[in-house]
Design an enzyme around this catalytic site. Structure first.
Site, PDB file in Angstrom:
ATOM      1  N   THR A 375       0.721  -1.091  -0.134  1.00  0.00           N
ATOM      2  CA  THR A 375      -0.021   0.042  -0.034  1.00  0.00           C
ATOM      3  C   THR A 375       0.882   1.302  -0.124  1.00  0.00           C
ATOM      4  OG1 THR A 375      -1.608  -1.306   1.269  1.00  0.00           O
ATOM      5  CG2 THR A 375      -2.098   1.032   1.112  1.00  0.00           C
ATOM      6  N   GLU A 395      -2.280  -4.627  -2.579  1.00  0.00           N
ATOM      7  CA  GLU A 395      -2.056  -5.470  -1.373  1.00  0.00           C
ATOM      8  C   GLU A 395      -0.796  -5.960  -1.212  1.00  0.00           C
ATOM      9  OE1 GLU A 395      -3.338  -8.068   2.063  1.00  0.00           O
ATOM     10  OE2 GLU A 395      -3.664  -5.980   0.857  1.00  0.00           O
ATOM     11  N   SER A 440      -8.158  -2.059   5.764  1.00  0.00           N
ATOM     12  CA  SER A 440      -7.764  -1.575   7.081  1.00  0.00           C
ATOM     13  C   SER A 440      -7.401   0.054   6.396  1.00  0.00           C
ATOM     14  CB  SER A 440      -6.673  -1.895   7.727  1.00  0.00           C
ATOM     15  OG  SER A 440      -7.028  -3.190   8.382  1.00  0.00           O
TER      16      SER A 440
END
Length: 575
Positions: A375, A395, A440
């Site tokens: 990320t 990812e 997240s």
């Protein structure tokens, strides 16, 4: 003598870099320069963010790109509206709960599920960019691609890229194109400073610049993506061109909550990030963190305890709201938060942590977090005071290891819980066709008591993102630190019983004091990366994580340090 020494010291310190206009904070200086170039050309914060994202795809291909997804949070200065765009990847229609099961009828270990086609979700980044540009862009779409196209024609390998190529050699072992571009004939990564030319991606960028985002999702490009994932040597998929053609970015209603005198807003589920950050903050609101200060083991203990409760709730309840009922209102209800906060004590550690029972929550079971550290994040503001903060990803480093036309394809579907059932219950984040996996990522904006943007921030690093963003907000809003110093603070990461203390930081020295409070601690390095901007007394300042290669640039392209400011021009650029 002392006075002469002080005068000499002050003379040696760098003068504050001041510039009129906007600001960009990004994880690579070349990407930040792309955003600054667009701001100088009269582009909006959204334009600058898009150009920065495209440039990051070139120079930081291991972290993000058009083969992945993104969440965009935009503050419109004129209306004071906040708009959030969900460009999260989606599972192919053929995906079901047994998507990641092996021949033995059991879920694959995550390490085996990542490589190849089955982990690839339908990319969402370009659709999110296109939506942001339609809503808030000023410059022509094609203009935003020019910096990235130039970079693709020649850029130098950075230390971070070199490390990633070394660490992910096994993932990339079967990719002949990657080895031709990024590796030497002996199989070792090209050294730091080596010039890389990604001609295939330059051609892709030119095509999308000229034909628009639709050219990625319909036609030959979509067919090549589907053929690549379905024909993968490892874990072939069942994606169709129709999966790409039917993908749309979605505007989500922002999640907002107060924290002391501030209002914090950001992306809603399927991201769990902002919800979890708000849980951490609100559960800590009754404690005087300002009086405790950043050097207090008690303060860090309280943060760890609040993290445990927030991670338990996010793991239990958050998924794609188009598929499962996510009790956001119940989680953020003041009475519920008060009950959760009452579990936290400054002089002891909870013996057991369980998810709570917020209103509107169906019976579920907690699943283990699935994310890994990849990320990238960025933040930008323009002359009018519009602000964009973005977190974007493929990812894992280099995603699935698959490439098409010069860019990497994500492995985002391994953010789903690979085992769909636990203790007899379906988990909220199970795989389903068309569903978006829980994330997240937590790009958010905090508003001051005057209603103006105070901080815009985001982070990279898998599930540590939640702890990073909460820590940085506490640093700025409670401890009065600059956004730069708040980003640089060490991290305590407590998603469960063990609190991980960032190695080589002041937190490591606090381990005995934290153990005395009942904490189970582990000292370890953490892969962290943050970017943010802040508004202080009518000026913009920025922060970039010293653990990363990130920088903050003013619109004029000059670096802005921790004590630098960019003066806002309330009238905006001249027409």
């Amino acid at each position: 003598m002392a006075r002469r020494f002080l005068i000499l010291l002050l003379a040696l310190l760098p003068a504050p870099a001041l510039a009129k206009g906007g600001i960009v904070s990004a994880a690579d200086p070349r990407a930040a320069a792309a955003g600054a170039e667009i701001l100088r050309a009269g582009g909006s914060a959204a334009d600058a963010a898009i150009a920065t994202m495209l440039a990051l795809n070139v120079v930081e291909p291991q972290s993000a790109g058009i083969g992945g997804g993104a969440f965009i949070v935009f503050h419109e200065a004129k209306t004071k509206r906040i708009v959030t765009i969900d460009g999260r990847e989606a599972a192919p229609a053929a995906a079901d709960m047994r998507w990641f099961f092996g021949p033995d009828g059991q879920p694959l270990p995550k390490g085996q599920a990542i490589p190849g086609g089955r982990s690839v979700g339908v990319p969402g980044t370009l659709r999110a960019m296109a939506m942001a540009h339609r809503r808030f862009g000023k410059l022509p779409w094609a203009r935003l691609f020019q910096p990235a196209i130039r970079l693709a024609q020649g850029f130098d390998v950075s230390p971070r890229l070199n490390r990633s190529l070394t660490q992910q050699a096994n993932l990339l072992r079967d990719n002949a194109w990657v080895h031709g571009v990024f590796y030497q004939p002996d199989g070792t990564p090209k050294p730091v400073g080596t010039r890389i030319v990604n001609a295939d991606f330059a051609a892709t960028l030119r095509r999308v610049a000229a034909q628009g985002a639709d050219s990625f999702y319909v036609g030959p490009q979509a067919q090549r993506i589907a053929a690549t994932v379905n024909g993968a040597t490892r874990n072939p998929s069942k994606m169709t061109p129709g999966d790409l053609a039917s993908y749309d970015a979605k505007e989500r209603t922002p999640v907002c909550q107060t924290y002391r005198a501030y209002r914090v807003c950001g992306i809603a589920p399927p991201s769990s990030g902002v919800v979890a950050v708000l849980l951490i903050l609100k559960q800590l609101e009754r404690f005087d963190l300002k009086a405790l200060g950043k050097d207090s083991p008690t303060a860090w203990h309280l943060i760890a305890e609040s993290e445990r409760l927030a991670y338990a709730d996010r793991d239990m309840f958050v998924g794609d709201p188009d598929f499962v009922s996510v009790p956001v209102a119940g989680l953020l209800d003041p009475a519920y938060l008060a009950r959760r906060s009452a579990l936290i004590a400054p002089d002891r550690t909870m013996a057991e942590v369980r998810a709570g029972e917020p209103a509107g929550a169906p019976p579920r079971v907690r699943a283990e977090p699935q994310e890994v550290h990849g990320t990238t994040s960025l933040a930008a503001a323009d002359r009018q005071g519009n602000v964009a903060t973005v977190t974007t990803t493929i990812e894992s480093p280099f995603g699935s290891g698959l490439t098409v036309d010069g860019f990497f394809l994500n492995n985002e579907l391994t953010d789903f819980d690979l085992a769909p059932v636990k203790d007899g219950y379906l988990v909220a984040n199970r795989v389903e066709g068309g569903k978006r996996p829980r994330s997240s990522m937590a790009p958010l904006i905090a508003y001051g008591p005057d209603g103006q943007v105070r901080v815009a921030i985001g982070a990279a690093g898998g599930s540590t993102i939640i702890a990073q963003v909460a820590k940085a907000l506490i640093g700025t809003l409670d401890w009065g630190l600059s956004v730069q110093d708040a980003i640089a603070l060490p991290l305590i990461y407590a998603p469960g019983k063990t609190a991980v203390l960032e190695a080589g930081t002041p937190l490591e020295a606090m381990a005995p004091a934290l153990k005395a409070l009942g904490e189970t601690v582990q000292v370890a390095p953490l892969g962290l990366k943050m970017n943010g901007i802040e508004r202080v007394n009518g000026t913009w300042a920025g922060g970039a994580d010293p653990r990363s290669e990130g920088v903050v640039l003013g619109e004029d392209g000059k670096p802005l340090g921790a004590f630098s400011r960019v003066r806002l021009n309330p009238k905006g650029p001249q027409e």
